[in-house]
Write a protein that holds these residues in place. Structure first.
Motif, short mmCIF file in Angstrom:
data_model
loop_
_atom_site.label_atom_id
_atom_site.label_comp_id
_atom_site.label_asym_id
_atom_site.label_seq_id
_atom_site.Cartn_x
_atom_site.Cartn_y
_atom_site.Cartn_z
N PRO A 97 5.97 -7.84 47.53
CA PRO A 97 6.31 -7.68 48.96
C PRO A 97 6.84 -8.97 49.58
CG PRO A 97 4.19 -6.67 48.48
CD PRO A 97 4.60 -7.42 47.24
N THR A 98 7.49 -8.81 50.71
CA THR A 98 8.03 -9.96 51.44
C THR A 98 6.90 -10.78 52.04
OG1 THR A 98 8.22 -8.67 53.48
CG2 THR A 98 10.13 -8.68 51.99
N GLU A 99 7.26 -11.89 52.67
CA GLU A 99 6.26 -12.80 53.23
C GLU A 99 5.40 -12.12 54.29
OE1 GLU A 99 6.31 -17.51 54.22
OE2 GLU A 99 7.83 -16.29 55.20
N ALA A 100 5.97 -11.14 54.98
CA ALA A 100 5.20 -10.44 56.02
C ALA A 100 4.07 -9.61 55.43
CB ALA A 100 6.12 -9.56 56.86
N ASN A 101 4.25 -9.13 54.19
CA ASN A 101 3.24 -8.29 53.53
C ASN A 101 2.83 -8.88 52.18
OD1 ASN A 101 3.33 -6.04 55.53
ND2 ASN A 101 5.44 -5.84 54.76
N GLN A 102 2.81 -10.19 52.09
CA GLN A 102 2.58 -10.86 50.82
C GLN A 102 1.20 -10.57 50.24
OE1 GLN A 102 3.13 -14.99 51.77
NE2 GLN A 102 1.44 -15.06 53.19
N ILE A 103 1.10 -10.80 48.96
CA ILE A 103 -0.16 -10.60 48.24
C ILE A 103 -1.01 -11.86 48.38
CG2 ILE A 103 -1.20 -10.20 45.98
CD1 ILE A 103 1.35 -8.72 45.19
N ALA A 137 1.41 -14.73 46.87
CA ALA A 137 2.66 -14.38 46.21
C ALA A 137 3.50 -13.49 47.11
CB ALA A 137 2.39 -13.66 44.89
N ASN A 138 4.77 -13.83 47.23
CA ASN A 138 5.76 -12.98 47.87
C ASN A 138 7.03 -13.03 47.05
OD1 ASN A 138 7.34 -15.31 48.89
ND2 ASN A 138 5.55 -15.62 50.21
N ASN A 139 8.08 -12.36 47.50
CA ASN A 139 9.29 -12.29 46.68
C ASN A 139 10.15 -13.55 46.75
OD1 ASN A 139 10.26 -12.04 49.26
ND2 ASN A 139 11.30 -10.08 48.93
N ARG A 140 9.59 -14.63 47.31
CA ARG A 140 10.30 -15.90 47.33
C ARG A 140 9.52 -17.00 46.60
NH1 ARG A 140 12.31 -17.64 53.11
NH2 ARG A 140 13.28 -19.19 51.75
N ASN A 141 8.23 -17.05 46.81
CA ASN A 141 7.41 -18.12 46.22
C ASN A 141 6.09 -17.58 45.72
OD1 ASN A 141 9.15 -20.48 46.95
ND2 ASN A 141 8.67 -19.81 49.04
#
Length: 476
Positions: A154-160, A172-176
């Motif tokens: 998920p994106t930073e708004a819904n990151q793990i 974890a998100n889809n960037r870092n």
């Protein structure tokens, strides 16, 4: 009866009958032919470039690059030169290669040893992993890890956040991807990589020095040529090690500080030096203890106590002096602190690790199978369990067989790191590709890339060969 002539054979005739002369002459002829061929090709290249209104030159390295890099450890900015771009790419490649070699070795050894496990599930998982990963192209695996796994986070708004937002150990998100890690500045990380390179070069230096120490040279002209070559290698390694360890970017036109300067000018770097001194001290004391136990029959308890004390001090340095910290979440949910890595880098490391690890697992399995079955039986006869028999008896003996092919796998990993451009990681090939597209200097840029990969692979091969010699049986 006619008397046989006792006139000695002429010097020229004797020389022409000397097999060593023809061996040297053949090598000289081949060398001259190669030099002439390359001279012709280079002259033809220069002529063609002049017809196109350009020339063979590396002067473009001083020009501003004008493009950005997603991640770098040299503080590169858009207005910096192409030389800094290339150096940033080399540092990124070394960061990828060194970490992937360590992780691939761990995964490969674990999977190779697990193939001999009595646990049915563990054995099947190991064999399935090796059979599946080895037969899928690496480029496809890199794209899979990047597109299907890490970009699917998920994106930073819904990151793990694991285990929970109040205690974020993994973010974890889809960037870092952020993990707990040491808070070392970028200069110290670069210094550690430079020390790794200097250590690889030390193997080349030690090999050349030993040739002079033990007189490992042929007789005649060939021997003197070997001496000149070894002396040239020693001088070259000393010069390169100076730049790696003692350079200053403002004086040497390099964009990184030498490893020694960087470590001594950072508090964390001083602790790294202290940790290295402790490790060397443990190794030296261990050798002294082993020698005293074998030659003098001592119990070695005193030296063992000293080793334990130094080990505790080294562990304390590792735990408390490196500013270990976990990621912290801001009010906006953004992670900071810890060890933060881009998904491009994580996907590259993951792909290289599991792909190379599968080949290493087969090498380890073959090495273990090369150990005679009687060694297993002898270990069990003295009461060792399967785990201890593997760790203390079988696996050390398998090193003689598995190190040579392991050398090839490490070299392949270093070359395969160039495929990380497919997932957007700014390693050397990625940045060099952009450089020659902008400058129109493909020959010069490709020569720099070839020299970098060739040098790194030769250093890996040389040091692995030295390690292989160390584990071989010594015949008297």
């Amino acid at each position: 009866m006619a008397q046989r002539s006792t006139k000695p054979t002429s010097g020229l005739r004797s020389l022409l009958r000397d097999e060593r002369f023809w061996q040297i002459a053949f090598q000289v002829i081949v060398t001259i032919a190669v030099i002439l061929t390359f001279s012709y090709l280079f002259g033809n290249l220069s002529q063609n470039l002049r017809r196109q209104g350009t020339e063979f030159s590396f002067g473009f390295l001083q020009n501003p690059a004008g493009f950005g890099i997603g991640e770098n450890m040299l503080g590169y900015e858009t207005q910096d030169s192409y030389a800094k771009v290339i150096q940033a790419g080399i540092v990124n490649s070394l960061r990828l290669i060194f970490v992937s070699i360590i992780t691939a070795t761990i995964v490969g050894v674990a999977a190779g040893v697990a193939s001999f496990s009595d646990n049915w599930l563990l054995h099947k998982i190991s064999r399935t992993y090796v059979g599946l990963v080895r037969n899928v192209p690496l480029l496809l695996q890199l794209v899979f890890w990047y597109s299907a796994v890490f970009l699917a986070i998920p994106t930073e708004a819904n990151q793990i956040v694991f285990p929970n937002p109040s205690l974020p150990l993994i973010v974890a998100n889809n960037r870092n991807v952020s993990l707990p890690g040491p808070g070392l500045p970028g200069e110290v990380w670069i210094a550690l990589m430079l020390l790794g390179l200097a250590f690889l070069l030390f193997g080349l230096l030690w090999n050349s020095i030993n040739k002079f120490r033990y007189g490992r040279f042929a007789a005649g002209i060939a021997g003197w040529l070997e001496r000149l070559g070894a002396a040239a290698v020693i001088v070259a390694v000393v010069v390169v090690d100076y730049f790696l360890l003692m350079s200053n970017s403002s004086e040497d036109m390099l964009f990184f500080k030498g490893a020694i300067i960087a470590l001594f000018t950072n508090p964390e770097g001083l602790w790294v030096i202290a940790l290295a001194v402790a490790i060397v001290a443990i190794f030296v004391i261990w050798r002294i203890r082993l020698k005293s136990m074998v030659e003098d029959g001592s119990d070695g308890k005193l030296l063992m106590g000293v080793m334990i004390a130094i080990g505790i001090a080294a562990l304390a340095i590792l735990v408390f002096a490196f500013n270990w910290n976990a990621p912290q979440l801001s009010e906006a949910g953004r992670a900071s602190g810890g060890l933060t890595m881009s998904v491009n880098y994580v996907a590259s490391v993951t792909g290289l690790t599991f792909y190379t690890g599968a080949f290493i697992a087969e090498i380890v399995r073959a090495g273990i199978q090369s150990v005679p079955r009687g060694q297993w039986e002898a270990a069990r006869s003295v009461g060792l369990t399967n785990d201890k028999a593997m760790r203390l008896v079988v696996f050390p003996q398998s090193l003689r067989v598995l190190l040579p092919p392991l050398n090839s796998e490490f070299a392949n990993l270093a070359k395969n790191s160039s495929l990380a451009f497919a997932v957007g990681y700014p390693e050397l090939y990625n940045l060099a590709n952009t450089t020659f597209n902008q400058t129109g200097k493909p020959i010069e840029v490709f020569l720099m890339m070839m020299a970098t990969y060739l040098t790194l692979n030769l250093l890996i091969s040389l040091n692995m060969n030295q390690l292989n010699k160390a584990v071989q049986f010594k015949e008297r």
